[in-house]
Design a protein around this motif. Sequence first.
Motif, mmCIF file in Angstrom:
data_model
loop_
_atom_site.group_PDB
_atom_site.id
_atom_site.type_symbol
_atom_site.label_atom_id
_atom_site.label_comp_id
_atom_site.label_asym_id
_atom_site.label_seq_id
_atom_site.Cartn_x
_atom_site.Cartn_y
_atom_site.Cartn_z
ATOM 1 N N ARG A 38 5.256 10.177 39.233
ATOM 2 C CA ARG A 38 4.296 9.545 38.251
ATOM 3 C C ARG A 38 3.407 8.338 38.627
ATOM 4 N NH1 ARG A 38 6.042 7.326 32.203
ATOM 5 N NH2 ARG A 38 5.076 5.143 32.829
ATOM 6 N N GLU A 39 3.946 7.390 39.288
ATOM 7 C CA GLU A 39 3.278 6.194 39.547
ATOM 8 C C GLU A 39 2.132 6.430 40.490
ATOM 9 O OE1 GLU A 39 3.798 3.314 37.716
ATOM 10 O OE2 GLU A 39 4.756 4.618 36.493
ATOM 11 N N GLU A 40 2.522 6.992 41.603
ATOM 12 C CA GLU A 40 1.419 7.139 42.604
ATOM 13 C C GLU A 40 0.517 8.674 42.320
ATOM 14 O OE1 GLU A 40 2.798 7.067 46.756
ATOM 15 O OE2 GLU A 40 3.818 5.167 46.432
ATOM 16 N N ALA A 41 1.110 9.599 42.161
ATOM 17 C CA ALA A 41 0.184 10.627 41.990
ATOM 18 C C ALA A 41 -0.317 10.893 40.536
ATOM 19 C CB ALA A 41 0.947 11.920 42.341
ATOM 20 N N GLY A 42 0.469 10.164 39.438
ATOM 21 C CA GLY A 42 -0.004 10.324 37.936
ATOM 22 C C GLY A 42 0.287 11.785 37.655
ATOM 23 N N LEU A 43 1.160 12.407 37.854
ATOM 24 C CA LEU A 43 1.219 13.939 37.507
ATOM 25 C C LEU A 43 2.127 14.236 36.239
ATOM 26 C CD1 LEU A 43 1.502 15.705 41.140
ATOM 27 C CD2 LEU A 43 -0.683 15.360 39.674
ATOM 28 N N ALA A 44 2.956 13.149 36.190
ATOM 29 C CA ALA A 44 3.850 13.358 35.081
ATOM 30 C C ALA A 44 4.105 12.088 34.250
ATOM 31 C CB ALA A 44 5.202 13.704 35.658
ATOM 32 N N TYR A 45 4.529 12.094 32.969
ATOM 33 C CA TYR A 45 5.147 11.179 32.304
ATOM 34 C C TYR A 45 6.630 10.919 32.430
ATOM 35 C CZ TYR A 45 6.673 8.455 28.091
ATOM 36 O OH TYR A 45 7.189 7.575 27.187
ATOM 37 N N TYR A 46 7.316 12.251 32.562
ATOM 38 C CA TYR A 46 8.684 12.114 33.035
ATOM 39 C C TYR A 46 9.140 12.611 34.120
ATOM 40 C CZ TYR A 46 10.136 16.629 30.725
ATOM 41 O OH TYR A 46 10.197 17.849 30.472
ATOM 42 N N VAL A 47 9.884 12.330 35.029
ATOM 43 C CA VAL A 47 10.570 13.150 35.937
ATOM 44 C C VAL A 47 11.822 12.284 36.254
ATOM 45 C CG1 VAL A 47 9.040 11.615 37.694
ATOM 46 C CG2 VAL A 47 10.055 13.946 38.479
ATOM 47 N N HIS A 48 12.954 13.303 36.535
ATOM 48 C CA HIS A 48 14.308 12.383 36.655
ATOM 49 C C HIS A 48 15.264 13.573 37.146
ATOM 50 C CE1 HIS A 48 15.353 14.067 32.887
ATOM 51 N NE2 HIS A 48 14.262 13.519 32.361
ATOM 52 N N THR A 49 16.199 13.063 37.748
ATOM 53 C CA THR A 49 17.367 13.855 37.982
ATOM 54 C C THR A 49 18.448 13.442 36.926
ATOM 55 O OG1 THR A 49 18.287 11.939 39.327
ATOM 56 C CG2 THR A 49 17.144 13.590 40.361
ATOM 57 N N ARG A 50 19.270 14.612 36.921
ATOM 58 C CA ARG A 50 20.691 14.494 36.168
ATOM 59 C C ARG A 50 21.707 15.128 36.739
ATOM 60 N NH1 ARG A 50 19.283 15.943 30.318
ATOM 61 N NH2 ARG A 50 17.254 16.546 31.146
ATOM 62 N N GLU B 276 5.593 19.789 45.931
ATOM 63 C CA GLU B 276 5.513 19.424 47.296
ATOM 64 C C GLU B 276 5.959 17.752 47.342
ATOM 65 O OE1 GLU B 276 1.310 19.838 48.794
ATOM 66 O OE2 GLU B 276 1.839 21.908 49.026
ATOM 67 N N ILE B 277 5.761 16.965 46.556
ATOM 68 C CA ILE B 277 6.154 15.615 46.447
ATOM 69 C C ILE B 277 7.715 15.608 46.386
ATOM 70 C CG2 ILE B 277 5.790 13.427 45.319
ATOM 71 C CD1 ILE B 277 3.017 14.351 44.386
ATOM 72 N N ILE B 278 7.951 16.522 45.389
ATOM 73 C CA ILE B 278 9.510 16.388 45.262
ATOM 74 C C ILE B 278 10.188 16.815 46.324
ATOM 75 C CG2 ILE B 278 11.219 17.696 43.810
ATOM 76 C CD1 ILE B 278 9.303 17.822 41.396
ATOM 77 N N GLU B 279 9.926 17.826 47.224
ATOM 78 C CA GLU B 279 10.485 18.482 48.360
ATOM 79 C C GLU B 279 10.464 17.302 49.384
ATOM 80 O OE1 GLU B 279 12.285 21.062 48.791
ATOM 81 O OE2 GLU B 279 11.759 21.851 46.830
ATOM 82 N N LYS B 280 9.488 16.482 49.421
ATOM 83 C CA LYS B 280 9.175 15.549 50.581
ATOM 84 C C LYS B 280 10.612 14.450 49.925
ATOM 85 C CE LYS B 280 6.717 12.803 53.507
ATOM 86 N NZ LYS B 280 7.481 11.431 53.670
ATOM 87 N N GLN B 281 10.403 14.111 48.883
ATOM 88 C CA GLN B 281 11.571 13.053 48.442
ATOM 89 C C GLN B 281 12.779 13.615 48.867
ATOM 90 O OE1 GLN B 281 9.922 10.400 48.059
ATOM 91 N NE2 GLN B 281 8.090 11.879 47.972
ATOM 92 N N LEU B 282 13.339 14.815 48.579
ATOM 93 C CA LEU B 282 14.563 15.439 48.779
ATOM 94 C C LEU B 282 14.650 15.190 50.203
ATOM 95 C CD1 LEU B 282 14.286 18.486 46.682
ATOM 96 C CD2 LEU B 282 16.298 16.797 46.471
#
Lengths: 435, 433
Positions: B299-311, B335-341
């Motif tokens: 969200r903050e860097e790529a501006g791709l989503a309003y919400y993104v979270h884990t549960r 890609e960004i999500i995989e990198k964070q994982l």
Amino acid sequence: MTVSFKTIENQVLQETLYHYRVDPGMDLYVLPRPGYEKKYAIFSTRFGSIDNSFRVEPEEEVTVLPDGVAHFLEHKLFEDDRGNVFDRFATLGASANAFTSFTQTTYLFSCTANFDKNLQVLLDFVQEPYFTEQTVQKEQGIIGQEIKMYEDHPQWRVFFNLLEGLYQKHPVRKDIAGTIESIAQITPELLYRCYRTFYHPANMAVFVVGDLEPDSVGELVENNLAPRNYEPLGTIVRLFPEEPEEINRRRTVQELVVSDPLFFVGFKDTVVGKLRGRELMRREILMELLLDIIFGTSEKLYNELYRENLIDEDFGAEYTAEYNYGFTMIGGETRDSDLLYEKIMVALEKSKIDGITAEQFERHRRKILGSYIRRFNSLEFIANNFLTYRFRGTDLLDLPALLQEVNRGEALSLLEENLSSDRHTVSLITGGDPR
Amino acid sequence: MSVDFFNHQLSNGIKLYFMPSGKFKTINIALFLHQDLHRDLAALGALVPSVLEKGCRLYPDYLTLQRRLENLFGAELSTDILKSGERQILSFMLETAHGRYLDDNGTIFRDAMFVLGSVVGDPLVDGNAFRKDYVEQEKNQLVKDIRGLLNEKAAYALERCLSLMCADERFGVYKLGRVEDYRDIETVELYRFYQKIITENPLDLYVIGDLDEKLVVETAETIFSGERSQKTIELTPTQVDQPVDEVKFIREELAVNQAKLIIGFRTYTGFQDPLQCALLVYSGILGGFPHSKLFMKVREEAGLAYYVHTRLERYKGLMVISAGINAKDYTQAREIIEKQLADTAAGEISDVELNNTKQGLINQLLSRLDSPQHLISNHLEGLVGGRQWPVEELIAGIKKVDREDIMAVAKRVKQDTVYLLQSREGGDGKNDR
């Protein structure tokens, strides 16, 4: 340093609220709640989506805003030259957020440790704007996604379609976040201009609730504001277009992917703008009673409609009263919107003939009182609602007293006056092709 | 901070948990009836609270019952169906304002308990069956609720992903069952089912409020005095060890403006696992907070989503990432999500991230103590999970978590299912992994 305050006692709730007036003209409210782990604080400005045309006295120049500026500004305050404000709260173990409504923007945090430091962060970041071309541009992408999310939201769409049907000119008919096109017009200069007007402490208020010592909060807030040397703020003149009494259109239909049609009838309140303070709140309470007596779960109509499978448990009727607009909405999901519409309109006519019994009135009054008391378990409810009521010149703590004052006759007269069939519209979401 | 329920066992075996607390404006009563989540039973289980709530012997229709509650100063009775791991819980909750704020003759607690006891234990019976019109009406409503899942796109996508991911497990059953399960349910069968679970299945009663313990126990004993079988049945534990052979990719089409991306993971870390606290921190660092990696990067860097979270689903040991994106941004977001994982698994976690996440979790846990509903659900979680996690113990556990613990959890975590819900014209989300 000592700050002056007065206390407001509420006998029913057995609560004492502390009210401080902090230079340069900001209201601070502290409600101690012993035994609570959480402390909750909100910092709120009277700047919402409807405030899209204004001037500040003595200036003559009028500023007209594209739709969605108040909400955009809310997002952008969370970033400054030191980076992301969420991080500052996170380091102190707090959870922060914000929301924008038609009439106000509210910044908030809740925490179970480091309250003083968190309150400083809240006061600081809201009072220290930082807008650049680059950060504004990035936010257009994020808010664009937020707008798209709401476009898929049937409840949200049916609500705004209803308001569009009711209002011809009043900005309450516009989505709070604006549109992709309108937010593309937002610039740092525009944000600064709004900021300088609406984020002056004289246009703001703070509400704090939790296991707190009021005077120390008062001092902290005063010490935070004092060195900032605010110039006095001229009166903000909010300009609203003349709204005709007539509605905009009879019917609005939109297709979305839904399992069942979603249907609401809306009534436009044309008197509410003339009422202030207790009178406004009295109307709100009377309408809540009246609607509950006609459409509530304990009454015949609801149970008939439910048995006929025309409504589900989410069916309801609700009234909203602001200082310059007001409306009633009645409805929910239904298999047959035409039939439901007919039943609602007949029920309103029938109520005029049947009237309200003393037993009914008393029973619903007890219900509203009990529900009100129950909601005071929630610190968020108290703080958010208190300031919303305050900003419209009413007092949340006044409800039990007003509830005792109102009578059946007043409620019945509102049926004629405020739910008149020549000022209603309908809003319908139908299930289109799911693919 | 320490909060405890007093435990009692009523003479018929019902467990009573009572917490005296003067901090709230309310009295809260809750009753939970547990059963195994099972394809053949889910619809039956879901129907029971709905039918009971529509009328009982003393308040034979909904209108009469609601009037009784209104006269108890708007006491609120709500029923619900919970899915906790591979268990379905029938939930009945009643909240009233406390008598100290009302002119109530001091009887509101007993009156409220009596209403709840009537609804749950003294139903309206027609011969040896529930009333047919009530049952048919509630069947309709529940079918409508199941179909209505479609209306909330994010919740719909999450439910679709989990049901596809766990299609061969009991967890894959929706908490209300399937539409077709309702067709053949007969009123006699439903009543027999109700009689069986109300006497044989685990039943927990909770009370929170500023009340005298003796009064609470005596009232419960008098009102919940229905006969129960000698032995409460044992429920089947939730399975957490389902292996993943290969990552499933599923794309579905729906006319939506915003695409929903859901990624389901198995953590192989159940409720009683010693790494439970490390799992909470792991999920929190990834996507539990506005300071978390996913929020910051997607969200903050790529501006791709309003919400993104884990549960997390802590009983089943599942973790889910959810995001609302433009379908055309799917590849970049993924890609960004995989990198964070990968970064998290490699222990690339700053001191600030670790500290902020721990503090954020502790803040959430402590905040839950301010709500009677959360106090009850905290304790209920412990009953379901087979182990109580007192707040102090959870907090101490969270404080002790270090990078090695998080890496140990990350090593267990396996991606299972990637689910993308998008419109037909949404573009390029197709089978690229």
